[in-house]
Design a protein around this motif. Structure first.
Motif, PDB file in Angstrom:
ATOM      1  N   PHE A  94     -14.588  -2.904  11.860  1.00  0.00           N
ATOM      2  CA  PHE A  94     -15.722  -2.064  11.468  1.00  0.00           C
ATOM      3  C   PHE A  94     -16.081  -1.076  12.586  1.00  0.00           C
ATOM      4  O   PHE A  94     -16.420   0.082  12.329  1.00  0.00           O
ATOM      5  N   ILE A 100     -17.979   0.417   7.250  1.00  0.00           N
ATOM      6  CA  ILE A 100     -17.704  -0.907   6.720  1.00  0.00           C
ATOM      7  C   ILE A 100     -16.976  -0.769   5.393  1.00  0.00           C
ATOM      8  O   ILE A 100     -17.016   0.289   4.768  1.00  0.00           O
ATOM      9  N   PHE A 129     -23.631  -4.113  11.521  1.00  0.00           N
ATOM     10  CA  PHE A 129     -22.950  -3.417  10.430  1.00  0.00           C
ATOM     11  C   PHE A 129     -23.595  -3.689   9.071  1.00  0.00           C
ATOM     12  O   PHE A 129     -23.417  -2.923   8.133  1.00  0.00           O
ATOM     13  N   HIS A 132     -25.989  -0.916   8.543  1.00  0.00           N
ATOM     14  CA  HIS A 132     -25.234   0.273   8.142  1.00  0.00           C
ATOM     15  C   HIS A 132     -24.907   0.211   6.656  1.00  0.00           C
ATOM     16  O   HIS A 132     -25.018   1.210   5.941  1.00  0.00           O
TER      17      HIS A 132
END
Length: 345
Positions: A94, A100, A129, A132
């Protein structure tokens, strides 16, 4: 995917179709074989950086699915070293792509589901992540993978995961209230909330009032959608997920300080079931079984307080219908449960 067969009185029996994934999973029940495959897939994934463009994306997607299947097969047989290696592999992946992928998130979520509380050290580094991913509302597959992560980590590491609820729950409720989300994404949110409350329990209670308001709005929407030819399937899925999700809240919070708040909402749930179990809506046997299970659970948890709500024609009708399908083991089990509980009221 489900293929439905018409049964008497407009009730449908659902048989789940089997795809190639089911075949592969049946062949991969051997832990020794799965461990060997996992090592190969991890190495291939590491080497995949040499590929370019769409070919690389497809290759990594396939490998992610293979790794996920091995994780599910090995489950608690995964070593600490292997757990760390898998997480680090996708964490670095990632970071490398500065993005991702849905398949990668599913791997991380399946890891949490497989190892349970041992996933705790990976929650904080995951959050980088996950935040995100929460911003990628325009990508349904990524969003569904995020829901899967919330569900699996919430159930596996509830107490540790609870520190993030003040961000996650308002975010999910906002997604249900508004936003450019497709119907399937919104449907998954109800199951995610149910999974999280089972793991986080009382830590979810502070949001119960807002969540019950969403349930009430969704009850009305599900009923309204039944009259819309273009949204019949959506209405059916919404009805099923609402019953499943509320059952999770009932099991998680019935013995907490939020018990009374749930109890006061129960009549609205029963009114929803009263309307949607009718044959004209072609409910599945599974839906009717889950409705009866929810009613009996309420009786089991609250006893005489709810006798007037439970011992009704609705309950009698659900029992009567399921008796026509008592050749199904799950139906037979819930009918026995209902008899035991209701006979004591």
């Amino acid at each position: 995917q489900f293929f439905f067969f018409q049964a008497e009185d407009g009730i449908r029996d659902a048989q789940e179709s089997r795809g190639l994934g089911d075949v592969y999973k049946r062949q991969c029940h051997n832990p020794v074989f799965a461990d060997k495959c996992l090592n190969i897939f991890i190495k291939l994934f590491k080497d995949s950086v040499s590929y370019q463009g769409e070919k690389r994306q497809i290759y990594q997607s396939c490998l992610s699915i293979c790794i996920q299947t091995c994780i599910q097969t090995l489950s608690d047989k995964l070593s600490d070293q292997k757990i760390s290696e898998i997480f680090q592999l996708f964490f670095e992946f990632f970071k490398q792509i500065n993005d991702i992928t849905a398949d990668g998130l599913y791997v991380v979520a399946s890891l949490a589901s497989a190892i349970g509380p041992k996933f705790q050290p990976f929650i904080e580094p995951s959050w980088e992540f996950i935040k995100h991913g929460m911003e990628k509302q325009s990508e349904p597959e990524v969003f569904k993978a995020i829901m899967g992560y919330f569900s699996d980590v919430g159930r596996s590491c509830g107490p540790q995961f609870s520190r993030y609820l003040n961000v996650i729950v308002p975010y999910l409720l906002n997604c249900l209230n508004q936003g450019p989300y497709d119907k399937e994404v919104k449907l998954n949110i109800f199951l995610t909330l149910g999974d999280m409350v089972l793991g986080c329990k009382e830590n979810m209670g502070q949001y119960l009032g807002d969540i019950l308001k969403i349930f009430e709005m969704a009850f009305a929407a599900a009923i309204q959608l039944t009259n819309d030819v273009d949204n019949v399937d959506c209405s059916e899925q919404l009805r099923e997920k609402l019953v499943d999700s509320f059952t999770c809240f009932l099991h998680a919070l019935c013995d907490t300080s939020y018990s009374q708040q749930l109890l006061e909402f129960v009549p609205k749930v029963f009114e929803f079931i009263q309307y949607t179990y009718q044959p004209k809506f072609n409910p599945t046997v599974e839906f009717l079984r889950n409705c009866l299970a929810l009613i009996v659970d309420v009786a089991h948890f609250y006893g005489q307080k709810v006798a007037h709500l439970v011992k009704t024609q609705l309950t009698e009708e659900l029992v009567k219908i399921l008796k026509k399908f008592d050749n199904i083991p799950a139906n037979k089990k819930i009918l026995e449960y209902a008899q035991n509980v209701l006979s004591n009221l």
